[in-house]
Motif scaffolding. Sequence first.
Motif, short mmCIF file in Angstrom:
data_model
loop_
_atom_site.label_atom_id
_atom_site.label_comp_id
_atom_site.label_asym_id
_atom_site.label_seq_id
_atom_site.Cartn_x
_atom_site.Cartn_y
_atom_site.Cartn_z
N LEU A 38 0.82 -1.22 0.00
CA LEU A 38 0.00 0.00 0.00
C LEU A 38 0.85 1.26 0.00
O LEU A 38 0.52 2.25 -0.68
CB LEU A 38 -0.95 -0.01 1.20
N ALA A 39 1.96 1.25 0.73
CA ALA A 39 2.85 2.41 0.75
C ALA A 39 3.42 2.67 -0.65
O ALA A 39 3.49 3.82 -1.10
CB ALA A 39 3.97 2.20 1.77
N GLY A 40 3.80 1.60 -1.34
CA GLY A 40 4.29 1.74 -2.71
C GLY A 40 3.22 2.28 -3.65
O GLY A 40 3.49 3.15 -4.47
N LEU A 41 2.01 1.78 -3.51
CA LEU A 41 0.91 2.25 -4.35
C LEU A 41 0.59 3.71 -4.09
O LEU A 41 0.29 4.47 -5.03
CB LEU A 41 -0.33 1.38 -4.14
N ARG A 42 0.67 4.13 -2.84
CA ARG A 42 0.41 5.55 -2.52
C ARG A 42 1.45 6.44 -3.19
O ARG A 42 1.12 7.50 -3.75
CB ARG A 42 0.39 5.77 -1.01
N LEU A 43 2.72 6.02 -3.15
CA LEU A 43 3.76 6.82 -3.81
C LEU A 43 3.53 6.84 -5.32
O LEU A 43 3.63 7.90 -5.94
CB LEU A 43 5.15 6.26 -3.48
N LEU A 44 3.19 5.71 -5.90
CA LEU A 44 2.92 5.68 -7.34
C LEU A 44 1.72 6.56 -7.71
O LEU A 44 1.71 7.18 -8.77
CB LEU A 44 2.69 4.24 -7.81
N THR A 45 0.74 6.63 -6.82
CA THR A 45 -0.41 7.51 -7.06
C THR A 45 0.06 8.96 -7.17
O THR A 45 -0.30 9.67 -8.12
CB THR A 45 -1.45 7.38 -5.93
N ASN A 46 0.87 9.39 -6.23
CA ASN A 46 1.37 10.78 -6.27
C ASN A 46 2.26 11.02 -7.48
O ASN A 46 2.20 12.08 -8.10
CB ASN A 46 2.13 11.12 -4.99
N MET A 47 3.08 10.04 -7.82
CA MET A 47 4.00 10.22 -8.94
C MET A 47 3.27 10.16 -10.29
O MET A 47 3.81 10.61 -11.30
CB MET A 47 5.10 9.16 -8.90
N SER A 48 2.05 9.64 -10.30
CA SER A 48 1.30 9.54 -11.56
C SER A 48 0.28 10.66 -11.74
O SER A 48 -0.50 10.63 -12.68
CB SER A 48 0.60 8.18 -11.66
N VAL A 49 0.32 11.65 -10.88
CA VAL A 49 -0.63 12.77 -10.96
C VAL A 49 -0.44 13.52 -12.28
O VAL A 49 -1.41 13.97 -12.88
CB VAL A 49 -0.48 13.72 -9.75
N THR A 50 0.79 13.63 -12.73
CA THR A 50 1.06 14.22 -14.04
C THR A 50 1.53 13.11 -14.98
O THR A 50 1.93 12.04 -14.54
CB THR A 50 2.15 15.32 -13.97
N ASN A 51 1.52 13.38 -16.27
CA ASN A 51 1.93 12.40 -17.27
C ASN A 51 3.44 12.17 -17.32
O ASN A 51 3.91 11.28 -18.02
CB ASN A 51 1.47 12.84 -18.67
N ASP A 52 4.20 12.96 -16.60
CA ASP A 52 5.65 12.96 -16.72
C ASP A 52 6.31 11.60 -16.53
O ASP A 52 7.32 11.30 -17.17
CB ASP A 52 6.27 13.95 -15.72
N TYR A 53 5.77 10.77 -15.65
CA TYR A 53 6.46 9.53 -15.29
C TYR A 53 5.63 8.27 -15.58
O TYR A 53 5.98 7.19 -15.12
CB TYR A 53 6.87 9.57 -13.82
N HIS A 54 4.58 8.42 -16.35
CA HIS A 54 3.71 7.28 -16.65
C HIS A 54 4.46 6.15 -17.35
O HIS A 54 4.20 4.98 -17.06
CB HIS A 54 2.53 7.72 -17.51
N GLN A 55 5.36 6.49 -18.26
CA GLN A 55 6.08 5.45 -19.01
C GLN A 55 6.86 4.53 -18.09
O GLN A 55 7.06 3.36 -18.39
CB GLN A 55 7.02 6.09 -20.04
N LYS A 56 7.29 5.04 -16.94
CA LYS A 56 8.07 4.22 -16.00
C LYS A 56 7.18 3.23 -15.24
O LYS A 56 7.69 2.31 -14.62
CB LYS A 56 8.82 5.11 -15.02
N MET A 57 5.87 3.45 -15.26
CA MET A 57 4.94 2.60 -14.52
C MET A 57 4.18 1.63 -15.41
O MET A 57 3.61 0.66 -14.93
CB MET A 57 3.90 3.47 -13.79
#
Length: 163
Positions: free
Chosen positions: A100-119
């Motif tokens: 869950l902690a990892g998913l929460r961080l990924l949620t914040n990091m995916s707010v913009t399109n900038d890092y989607h390719q990494k996920m």
Amino acid sequence: LQKLIHLLQATDDPLIQEQALITLSNSAAFSVNQDIIRSLDGLSVIGGMLSDCIPKVKEKALNALNNLSMNIKNREKIQVYITQVCRIVESAPLNSDLQLAGLRLLTNMSVTNDYHQKMINSTPCFLHLLSEGTERTQIQVLKVLVNLSANPAITRHLLRAQV
């Protein structure tokens, strides 16, 4: 903050590491501290804790990075850990606090399109968690998927993901 960061670097005691990470995480609730932690190279120190073999230490590091990711400049530095965070989410026990902690961080990091390719390569994992996870896990996965789905450039990849 500087002493906490140095303490993280100097100790191998997981209980001390956990407490230092919790304190840094709480401190990161204030934007001025987010800048200070970044300027002290705290992001790389905390990010280095993601390689720790003790799940609770990883979890606390993810929580700290999550709070620090509220800052755009911090996100630019944290993005180097996205692939590692995705691997942590994939390998963590189902519905665990670590996952869950990892998913929460990924949620914040995916707010913009900038890092989607990494996920995007973790889409099958996200879909698996959506079907197998508890409600808490499902909600967090849905937040990541909603953020990813807002990017038209990866729509085809999302729709073609093997489930």
